[in-house]
Structures are given as C-alpha cells and as structure tokens.
Write a protein that holds these residues in place. Structure first.
Motif, PDB file in Angstrom:
ATOM      1  N   ILE A 168       0.837  -1.214   0.000  1.00 51.51           N
ATOM      2  CA  ILE A 168       0.000   0.000   0.000  1.00 51.51           C
ATOM      3  C   ILE A 168       0.864   1.254   0.000  1.00 51.51           C
ATOM      4  O   ILE A 168       0.576   2.225  -0.710  1.00 51.51           O
ATOM      5  CB  ILE A 168      -0.954  -0.031   1.211  1.00 51.51           C
ATOM      6  N   GLU A 169       1.930   1.237   0.769  1.00 47.40           N
ATOM      7  CA  GLU A 169       2.815   2.404   0.822  1.00 47.40           C
ATOM      8  C   GLU A 169       3.525   2.622  -0.505  1.00 47.40           C
ATOM      9  O   GLU A 169       3.837   3.758  -0.875  1.00 47.40           O
ATOM     10  CB  GLU A 169       3.799   2.243   1.969  1.00 47.40           C
ATOM     11  N   ARG A 170       3.753   1.534  -1.257  1.00 45.57           N
ATOM     12  CA  ARG A 170       4.341   1.670  -2.588  1.00 45.57           C
ATOM     13  C   ARG A 170       3.374   2.394  -3.523  1.00 45.57           C
ATOM     14  O   ARG A 170       3.785   3.228  -4.349  1.00 45.57           O
ATOM     15  CB  ARG A 170       4.687   0.298  -3.156  1.00 45.57           C
ATOM     16  N   ILE A 171       2.104   2.088  -3.422  1.00 50.12           N
ATOM     17  CA  ILE A 171       1.098   2.796  -4.238  1.00 50.12           C
ATOM     18  C   ILE A 171       1.119   4.279  -3.907  1.00 50.12           C
ATOM     19  O   ILE A 171       1.186   5.144  -4.786  1.00 50.12           O
ATOM     20  CB  ILE A 171      -0.310   2.229  -3.978  1.00 50.12           C
ATOM     21  N   ALA A 172       1.047   4.582  -2.618  1.00 51.20           N
ATOM     22  CA  ALA A 172       0.965   5.976  -2.182  1.00 51.20           C
ATOM     23  C   ALA A 172       2.223   6.764  -2.542  1.00 51.20           C
ATOM     24  O   ALA A 172       2.143   7.957  -2.865  1.00 51.20           O
ATOM     25  CB  ALA A 172       0.712   6.025  -0.678  1.00 51.20           C
ATOM     26  N   LYS A 173       3.373   6.111  -2.506  1.00 51.25           N
ATOM     27  CA  LYS A 173       4.644   6.817  -2.725  1.00 51.25           C
ATOM     28  C   LYS A 173       4.700   7.471  -4.107  1.00 51.25           C
ATOM     29  O   LYS A 173       5.245   8.574  -4.260  1.00 51.25           O
ATOM     30  CB  LYS A 173       5.824   5.869  -2.545  1.00 51.25           C
ATOM     31  N   ALA A 174       4.138   6.805  -5.111  1.00 51.56           N
ATOM     32  CA  ALA A 174       4.156   7.396  -6.455  1.00 51.56           C
ATOM     33  C   ALA A 174       3.469   8.755  -6.452  1.00 51.56           C
ATOM     34  O   ALA A 174       3.916   9.710  -7.103  1.00 51.56           O
ATOM     35  CB  ALA A 174       3.477   6.460  -7.448  1.00 51.56           C
ATOM     36  N   HIS A 175       2.396   8.880  -5.702  1.00 52.85           N
ATOM     37  CA  HIS A 175       1.674  10.147  -5.630  1.00 52.85           C
ATOM     38  C   HIS A 175       2.404  11.150  -4.742  1.00 52.85           C
ATOM     39  O   HIS A 175       2.444  12.339  -5.055  1.00 52.85           O
ATOM     40  CB  HIS A 175       0.254   9.900  -5.135  1.00 52.85           C
ATOM     41  N   PHE A 176       2.993  10.681  -3.664  1.00 53.85           N
ATOM     42  CA  PHE A 176       3.784  11.564  -2.800  1.00 53.85           C
ATOM     43  C   PHE A 176       4.936  12.182  -3.584  1.00 53.85           C
ATOM     44  O   PHE A 176       5.287  13.348  -3.385  1.00 53.85           O
ATOM     45  CB  PHE A 176       4.318  10.780  -1.602  1.00 53.85           C
TER      46      PHE A 176
END
Length: 280
Positions: free
Chosen positions: A120-128
């Motif tokens: 999940i954090e990998r998904i979010a990181k792209a947006h961060f």
C-alpha cells in the motif's frame, strides 16, 4: 555618393518590398496551433461491489469527451460478487516505478481487505513523489483494513463505512475553486452512498458536502488534496452507473482531473489544447 544618399534612394525599394510582403502574408492562412499531446492517464479498476466493466467505459468515453486524455486501463481481480474480490492486489503495484510514463492515475478500485502495508505504501509513494491522481468512490474504502495511514493521507479522507443507498443532496461548498466552477449550488444525486468521514486530513480542501442520515453532520464528499508533491482530486460519489453517466458528475470529474494535472484554468475551463476530443 555618400551613405545618406544611398539610404534615401533605397527607401522606395524597401517600401515596395514591404507592401509585397504584407500582401503575401495577408493571403497566407494563419498557422494552426500545435495541439499538445493528450494526457496519458492510467485507470486502475476492479474489485468488490460495483459494475467496473461498465464504469471503465463510462469514464474513459465520458472524460475523453471533456478533456484531452488518453486512457490505459488495468482491470483485475475476481468479479465484484465473487469470493475474495476485496483481497486482490493489482499486479502493476508490485513495481517500484509502477506509475512511470503516466501523467495521472485514475483510481476506481475496491480492495478494502488488502492489509499489506509495504504494498500500500508503494502505491501511495508514487503520488507523494508527484504523480497526480483522481480518487473515485470505493477507492476511499480501499486498503482501509491496513494499519498504515499512507493511503488515507494520500486520499485526504479517512472513511471506514458508508450509509445505505439514498438520494443525496450535494452542496457546492467552495464555488470559487476552479473544480467547482460550473457545478450547481445544489445537486440531487439519486441513489448513491454517503461515505462517513472519520477524518479529513490537514491538507484537504473540502469542495462539496452532503448531510448524513445516520451520522447527522455535513460530510466531505468532494475534495482537493495535496500529498507530498502530488495533487489529488477525490470524490466518494459514484456508486452506480447512473451517477457516473450523469453529465454533472462527468463534468466534475473532468475538471478535477485537469486540475490535478495542472491543466485547468482559474475559470474552471481546460487550458488551451486540453479541451475534449469529441463533442459532449
């Protein structure tokens, strides 16, 4: 013959040449502006509880009519009523650079039982790191069983449950925001689900609200968020195909998409070259 004489003699010649050039230019058609390349949008869809087969077509066709976008669609997972539909992990998310090559990600997914924090954090990181996003409906309830808050911060809203389907009166809470210009003061959205707000994160700007029947308060149902370097537009609206097909909804999501990608002007209109590809 001095220089002054030469210049004086040259004036009639220069004047004639100027007239000729002006006449030639007047006959030439104005050059056609070069239209920018379409925004490359990755749509992630699938999971529980919704008609994603129809919705991916509704969204791709409806948004292409309103913005200069080109869609790549990834639709994975068991059918919406099949066992473990909430547990599927979209395969592209396994890559660290899963969003590379796309100008924006449109999330319309429903995988609420996935609990893998690193995934999940990998998904979010792209947006961060700066890839803008549009978050639709059950994307807000995706990954809600996990302990990490990164997806919730990325969304801008924390919600764990929704009310039963009912007619929802949506109020324009921020009419001066470019995304909400053109949105009515009030819009009756029939038979949708109100997602109960447990938390509205600090970088979230509320754009639209609806009053809850169960939790009696105004709930944010349309918003803009900043997550790291990424601009996020979100709405919990869109449970049914009827809502998604409504021109009010499609216009709203198109403006939200263009805003997140920095292609919406202050008046809520697409910037030059980013208008729709076909007539609405």
């Amino acid at each position: 013959m001095n220089r002054r004489t030469l210049l004086t003699l040259g004036l009639p010649v220069l004047a004639a040449a100027s007239v000729f050039l002006l006449a030639a230019n007047a006959q030439d058609p104005a050059p056609t502006p070069i239209k920018p390349a379409a925004l490359k949008v990755l749509m992630i869809t699938g999971g529980c509880c919704h008609d994603y087969e129809a919705q991916k077509m509704i969204l791709s066709e409806g948004l292409s009519a309103r913005a200069n976008v080109e869609f790549t669609v990834i639709h994975e997972g068991p059918g919406p009523k099949e066992k473990d539909a909430r547990l599927h992990k979209i395969s592209i998310y396994e890559k660290d650079d899963w969003a590379k090559g796309y100008d924006l990600i449109l999330h319309n997914e429903c995988f609420g039982a996935v609990t893998d924090n690193a995934f999940i954090e990998r998904i979010a990181k792209a947006h961060f790191d700066g890839v803008p996003a549009v978050m639709l409906h059950c994307s807000t309830h995706s990954y809600r069983a996990a302990t990490t808050d990164e997806w919730r911060k990325c969304l801008g809203i924390t919600s764990m449950k929704h009310e039963k389907n009912h007619d929802m009166l949506i109020k324009n809470a921020n009419p001066e925001h470019p995304v909400m210009k053109g949105f009515p003061e009030e819009w009756l959205n029939p038979k949708d689900e109100l997602y109960i707000n447990d938390k509205v994160w600090e970088n979230t700007v509320t754009l639209g609200t609806s009053f809850g029947e169960e939790v009696k308060k105004d709930h944010t149902v349309i918003w803009a968020n900043t997550y790291g370097k990424g601009k996020i537009f979100g709405t919990t609206l869109g449970h049914s195909n009827d809502t998604m097909q409504d021109p009010v909804y499609l216009d709203l999501v198109a403006r939200g998409l263009l805003w997140a990608a920095d292609k919406l002007d202050e008046n809520g209109k697409p910037k030059v070259g980013y208008e729709g590809q076909v007539k609405k």
